[in-house]
Design a protein around this motif. Sequence first.
Motif, PDB file in Angstrom:
ATOM      1  N   TRP A   1      50.427  -5.313  34.965  1.00  0.00           N
ATOM      2  CA  TRP A   1      50.478  -4.274  35.604  1.00  0.00           C
ATOM      3  C   TRP A   1      51.705  -4.439  36.935  1.00  0.00           C
ATOM      4  CZ3 TRP A   1      49.601   0.381  34.336  1.00  0.00           C
ATOM      5  CH2 TRP A   1      48.308   0.651  33.314  1.00  0.00           C
ATOM      6  N   HIS A   2      51.835  -5.762  36.956  1.00  0.00           N
ATOM      7  CA  HIS A   2      52.503  -6.358  37.926  1.00  0.00           C
ATOM      8  C   HIS A   2      53.804  -6.753  37.634  1.00  0.00           C
ATOM      9  CE1 HIS A   2      48.856  -6.584  40.597  1.00  0.00           C
ATOM     10  NE2 HIS A   2      48.334  -6.901  39.432  1.00  0.00           N
ATOM     11  N   ASP A   3      54.653  -5.595  37.497  1.00  0.00           N
ATOM     12  CA  ASP A   3      55.916  -5.792  36.486  1.00  0.00           C
ATOM     13  C   ASP A   3      57.089  -5.353  36.904  1.00  0.00           C
ATOM     14  OD1 ASP A   3      55.254  -3.195  36.441  1.00  0.00           O
ATOM     15  OD2 ASP A   3      55.777  -2.865  34.223  1.00  0.00           O
ATOM     16  N   HIS A   4      57.076  -5.453  38.586  1.00  0.00           N
ATOM     17  CA  HIS A   4      58.408  -4.757  39.311  1.00  0.00           C
ATOM     18  C   HIS A   4      58.610  -5.440  40.522  1.00  0.00           C
ATOM     19  CE1 HIS A   4      55.903  -2.461  41.979  1.00  0.00           C
ATOM     20  NE2 HIS A   4      55.006  -2.352  40.944  1.00  0.00           N
ATOM     21  N   ALA A   5      59.799  -5.484  41.224  1.00  0.00           N
ATOM     22  CA  ALA A   5      60.411  -6.264  42.187  1.00  0.00           C
ATOM     23  C   ALA A   5      59.521  -5.972  43.356  1.00  0.00           C
ATOM     24  CB  ALA A   5      61.673  -5.391  42.784  1.00  0.00           C
ATOM     25  N   ARG A   6      58.774  -5.125  43.676  1.00  0.00           N
ATOM     26  CA  ARG A   6      57.798  -5.119  44.911  1.00  0.00           C
ATOM     27  C   ARG A   6      56.523  -5.835  44.458  1.00  0.00           C
ATOM     28  NH1 ARG A   6      57.092  -0.193  44.946  1.00  0.00           N
ATOM     29  NH2 ARG A   6      58.877   0.400  43.484  1.00  0.00           N
ATOM     30  N   ASP A   7      56.057  -5.925  43.216  1.00  0.00           N
ATOM     31  CA  ASP A   7      54.798  -6.650  43.033  1.00  0.00           C
ATOM     32  C   ASP A   7      55.232  -7.313  41.334  1.00  0.00           C
ATOM     33  OD1 ASP A   7      52.156  -7.142  42.366  1.00  0.00           O
ATOM     34  OD2 ASP A   7      51.680  -4.920  41.941  1.00  0.00           O
ATOM     35  N   CYS A   8      55.375  -8.656  41.629  1.00  0.00           N
ATOM     36  CA  CYS A   8      55.790  -9.585  40.529  1.00  0.00           C
ATOM     37  C   CYS A   8      55.006 -10.561  40.113  1.00  0.00           C
ATOM     38  CB  CYS A   8      57.463  -9.725  40.360  1.00  0.00           C
ATOM     39  SG  CYS A   8      58.245 -10.595  39.205  1.00  0.00           S
ATOM     40  N   TRP A   9      54.288 -10.438  38.971  1.00  0.00           N
ATOM     41  CA  TRP A   9      53.492 -11.627  38.658  1.00  0.00           C
ATOM     42  C   TRP A   9      54.227 -12.083  37.296  1.00  0.00           C
ATOM     43  CZ3 TRP A   9      47.746 -10.427  38.877  1.00  0.00           C
ATOM     44  CH2 TRP A   9      47.162  -9.867  40.267  1.00  0.00           C
ATOM     45  N   ILE A  10      54.160 -13.280  37.096  1.00  0.00           N
ATOM     46  CA  ILE A  10      54.568 -14.022  35.795  1.00  0.00           C
ATOM     47  C   ILE A  10      53.477 -15.235  35.594  1.00  0.00           C
ATOM     48  CG2 ILE A  10      57.061 -13.762  36.091  1.00  0.00           C
ATOM     49  CD1 ILE A  10      57.406 -16.456  36.694  1.00  0.00           C
ATOM     50  N   ILE A  11      53.662 -15.523  34.004  1.00  0.00           N
ATOM     51  CA  ILE A  11      52.960 -16.699  33.593  1.00  0.00           C
ATOM     52  C   ILE A  11      53.708 -17.803  33.066  1.00  0.00           C
ATOM     53  CG2 ILE A  11      51.246 -17.276  31.550  1.00  0.00           C
ATOM     54  CD1 ILE A  11      50.526 -13.938  31.576  1.00  0.00           C
ATOM     55  N   ILE A  12      53.418 -18.958  33.584  1.00  0.00           N
ATOM     56  CA  ILE A  12      53.834 -20.107  33.213  1.00  0.00           C
ATOM     57  C   ILE A  12      52.835 -21.152  32.744  1.00  0.00           C
ATOM     58  CG2 ILE A  12      55.388 -22.148  33.758  1.00  0.00           C
ATOM     59  CD1 ILE A  12      56.862 -20.081  35.740  1.00  0.00           C
ATOM     60  N   TYR A  13      52.672 -21.642  31.497  1.00  0.00           N
ATOM     61  CA  TYR A  13      51.703 -22.207  31.142  1.00  0.00           C
ATOM     62  C   TYR A  13      50.095 -21.943  31.475  1.00  0.00           C
ATOM     63  CZ  TYR A  13      55.307 -25.964  29.937  1.00  0.00           C
ATOM     64  OH  TYR A  13      56.500 -26.182  29.647  1.00  0.00           O
ATOM     65  N   ASP A  14      50.233 -20.838  31.186  1.00  0.00           N
ATOM     66  CA  ASP A  14      48.829 -20.131  31.338  1.00  0.00           C
ATOM     67  C   ASP A  14      48.260 -19.817  32.764  1.00  0.00           C
ATOM     68  OD1 ASP A  14      48.387 -20.262  28.589  1.00  0.00           O
ATOM     69  OD2 ASP A  14      47.619 -22.183  28.506  1.00  0.00           O
ATOM     70  N   ARG A  15      49.112 -20.249  33.527  1.00  0.00           N
ATOM     71  CA  ARG A  15      48.663 -19.986  34.841  1.00  0.00           C
ATOM     72  C   ARG A  15      49.529 -18.653  35.423  1.00  0.00           C
ATOM     73  NH1 ARG A  15      48.274 -25.897  35.861  1.00  0.00           N
ATOM     74  NH2 ARG A  15      45.957 -26.346  35.908  1.00  0.00           N
ATOM     75  N   VAL A  16      49.047 -18.069  36.363  1.00  0.00           N
ATOM     76  CA  VAL A  16      49.530 -16.698  36.978  1.00  0.00           C
ATOM     77  C   VAL A  16      49.938 -16.932  38.163  1.00  0.00           C
ATOM     78  CG1 VAL A  16      49.167 -14.551  37.316  1.00  0.00           C
ATOM     79  CG2 VAL A  16      47.881 -15.479  35.692  1.00  0.00           C
TER      80      VAL A  16
END
Length: 114
Positions: A29-44
């Motif tokens: 749900w956090h998939d745009h420039a004003r609210d951007c989350w990503i996952i790297i090695y199972d961490r958010v």
Amino acid sequence: MAATVNIGRSVAETIPAFDKTITLEEVSWHDHARDCWIIIYDRVYDITDFLEEHPGGSDILLEYAGREASVAFRGSGHSAQAIRALDKFCIGELPMHERIFRKPGGYRLSDLPE
Ligand code: HEM
């Protein structure tokens, strides 16, 4: 003993664990420039405030907004300094059943074929 950063191995070993569990669906749900989350090695990571500071630019990060970015992060050859920088954006980690790396018998990217 001081913690060591070994970028030849998993980033997962270099960053302290976080308590909050966040599901893949919630991250999505956090998939745009004003609210951007990503996952790297199972961490958010909440990288909203980092987008404009990223030396590689914001566009490349936005391609992974709301998504898994471990291979992209590793594949861009980030420095030990970049790996350490991850830490301050970490807001939680995936539940065990959604993890790829940080679970018993999980993958290391260094295990992947060339
Ligand atoms: C929160 C996550 C991230 C952080 C903290 C971060 C940090 C950095 C830093 C500090 C650099 C400068 C070079 C270095 O020290 O390695 C860099 C460069 C770069 N990053 Fe990221 N990065 C992140 C995520 C990503 C992702 C997901 C990609 C996707 C491919 C990416 C692609 C790049 C590229 C291509 C460069 C090279 C830019 C250049 O030299 O022109 N980064 N990043």
